[in-house]
Design an enzyme around this catalytic site. Structure first.
Site, short mmCIF file in Angstrom:
data_model
loop_
_atom_site.label_atom_id
_atom_site.label_comp_id
_atom_site.label_asym_id
_atom_site.label_seq_id
_atom_site.Cartn_x
_atom_site.Cartn_y
_atom_site.Cartn_z
N LYS A 1 -12.39 -35.03 31.49
CA LYS A 1 -12.75 -36.34 30.95
C LYS A 1 -11.67 -37.37 31.27
O LYS A 1 -11.98 -38.53 31.61
CB LYS A 1 -12.93 -36.24 29.44
N GLU B 1 -17.03 -22.38 26.24
CA GLU B 1 -16.04 -23.38 25.86
C GLU B 1 -15.09 -22.89 24.78
O GLU B 1 -13.95 -23.36 24.67
CB GLU B 1 -16.75 -24.66 25.39
N HIS C 1 -37.74 -9.88 36.60
CA HIS C 1 -38.05 -9.65 38.01
C HIS C 1 -36.92 -10.13 38.92
O HIS C 1 -37.11 -10.28 40.12
CB HIS C 1 -39.35 -10.35 38.37
#
Length: 468
Positions: A451, A309, A335
């Protein structure tokens, strides 16, 4: 023949540091480690509830969770801390079922005071139990609508400074309040961050570089040219691995033995690492944090938000910038992701984080398993030693490639000062990278746009429903 050049970076280390010092007057996170914590500790003494539920999302919870996750199994904490941070109905229901709401203090955290996810969760909690001054506290900007709500209902308010962004807010009320209430030593927490602050800004008395909860820290552990020196030669890693470009233009190293470089201070180390990350961002655009402890899972999540961000921006030349953060846990991801690191594209830097002292004596028992006698050498090895040997093997494997930028941070132990020092260093590193990239680390227009779209959609849906 005489020769001169102007190939040096367009912005020097001195200029970058001067910009940070200047910015310190307007950006609040820098000085949070210097604050008085008495207001949080005094309030913590008055809390009678056994359960503490933080209602928030993103920067309002991730930093606190990082510290709590790192410390909770090594501390005799007097209260339990829960995080209500998602609008996933299954997650909400499962968490609420495990909390005695009548014995819970709700800490509602939203810097703006109008975060949709936070208010939605707060509304839901209000439908289950009456939220009042006895069981609820608000953490927000002083003039937010959420703070206004708190005043109407005589709820306690703790202020988030306007000049402290959410992802940089762990060392203000956002983190210090819930952590103090559950029993974490917030003075020790800030002391770790403060020591990093003091060395970085030169406000400390000279002392060894290892007094910060770190051990064996190094800015770039292998095959990482960082800058051009005055003679035009590529020089310098932080860890005594001389490097050069061969005739084909490939980066190459001279060895894989990488002793820790603790001879340079935090300021020099962070400047060097930030400069490399930015100057080679087109070669190594992915920054992997490989944490060898499950306790650091919260730190990894916090780092991803902080890095993504803050650095995914459009710069002053209208060019898209960004470094891609990835947080993985060893040995679990050893792994899977390690295969990509070793044989995949050379577009990644790797930071391995180790814990020197796990404060745990759990050992592999001296047990003989029929048919598995060849693994008897595992017997009586402490698991803490095993996981660090696994980390060392990963580091050696990466270094042996000679063309993967890698550094190693070893935390002394599982304590408040160690995790705080690590987090504050990463905040400083983020700010330095942003300066070198000519971007604003502290805004988030891409997130804000989402938003705005969400609010429009919700309002439109409500209007459509009212017309039916």
């Amino acid at each position: 023949m005489n020769y001169s050049h102007n190939f040096n970076p367009t912005i020097s280390d001195e200029d970058v540091f001067a910009e940070i010092v200047k910015e310190k007057n307007s950006i609040g996170y820098y000085t949070l480690p210097l604050q008085d914590t008495s207001v949080y500790k005094e309030y913590a003494k008055t809390v009678k509830q056994t359960n503490i539920a933080v209602i928030g999302i993103g920067g309002s919870t991730l930093g606190t969770y990082a510290v709590y996750k790192f410390l909770k199994h090594s501390k005799d904490l007097r209260k339990k801390l829960f995080f209500l941070e998602t609008t996933d109905p299954i997650d909400i229901k499962s968490k609420i079922e495990n909390i005695d709401l009548e014995d819970t203090l709700f800490i509602v955290i939203s810097k703006s005071g109008t975060t949709l996810e936070t208010i939605a969760l707060f509304k839901y909690i209000n439908s289950l139990v009456t939220c009042n001054r006895e069981n609820s506290v608000i953490v927000s900007e002083n003039d937010s609508k959420l703070s206004d709500y708190a005043r109407i209902h005589s709820m306690k308010i703790f202020e988030i400074p306007k000049n402290v962004g959410g992802r940089f807010s762990v060392f203000c009320a956002v983190g210090l309040l819930p952590l103090a209430i559950v029993g974490i030593d917030i003075d020790a927490l800030l002391s770790g961050a403060r020591k990093v602050h003091d060395e970085f800004f030169g406000t400390h008395k000279e002392q060894p570089a290892l007094k910060y909860g770190f051990q064996g820290t190094s800015a770039t552990a292998t095959s990482v040219p960082l800058h051009n020196d005055d003679t035009g030669n590529i020089s310098g890693t932080a860890t005594s691995v001389p490097l050069h470009n061969d005739n084909a233009g490939n980066i190459s190293g001279t060895g894989t033995s990488v002793p820790a470089d603790n001879g340079i201070n935090i300021k020099q180390r962070l400047l060097k690492k930030a400069r490399f990350l930015v100057e080679y961002k087109y070669n190594y655009n992915i920054n992997v944090v490989f944490s060898y402890s499950s306790r650091l899972e919260g730190f990894n999540k916090w780092y991803i938000q902080l890095w993504g961000e803050s650095l995914g921006k459009i710069d002053i030349n209208n060019t898209r910038q960004g470094l891609t953060p990835i947080g993985i846990i060893g040995p679990i991801d050893q792994h899977s992701f390690l295969q990509l690191i070793i044989e995949g594209r050379r577009d990644k830097t790797v930071t391995v984080i180790k814990v020197e002292n796990f404060d745990n004596d759990l050992k592999i028992p001296d047990v003989k398993l029929e048919g598995l006698e060849e693994l008897q050498y595992l017997n009586n090895i402490p698991f803490s030693e095993l996981i660090n040997k696994q980390a060392d093997a990963t580091i050696e494997s990466i270094n042996s490639q000679k063309d993967i930028p890698c550094d190693v941070i070893t935390i002394d132990g599982v304590c408040e000062s160690a995790i705080a020092a690590l987090m504050y260093e990463y905040e400083l590193l983020t700010s330095l990278c942003a300066k070198l990239m000519y971007i604003d680390a502290y805004n988030q227009p891409g997130v804000e746009n989402g938003k705005i779209i969400l609010k429009k959609k919700l309002k439109q849906d409500r209007n459509d429903d009212s017309l039916q």
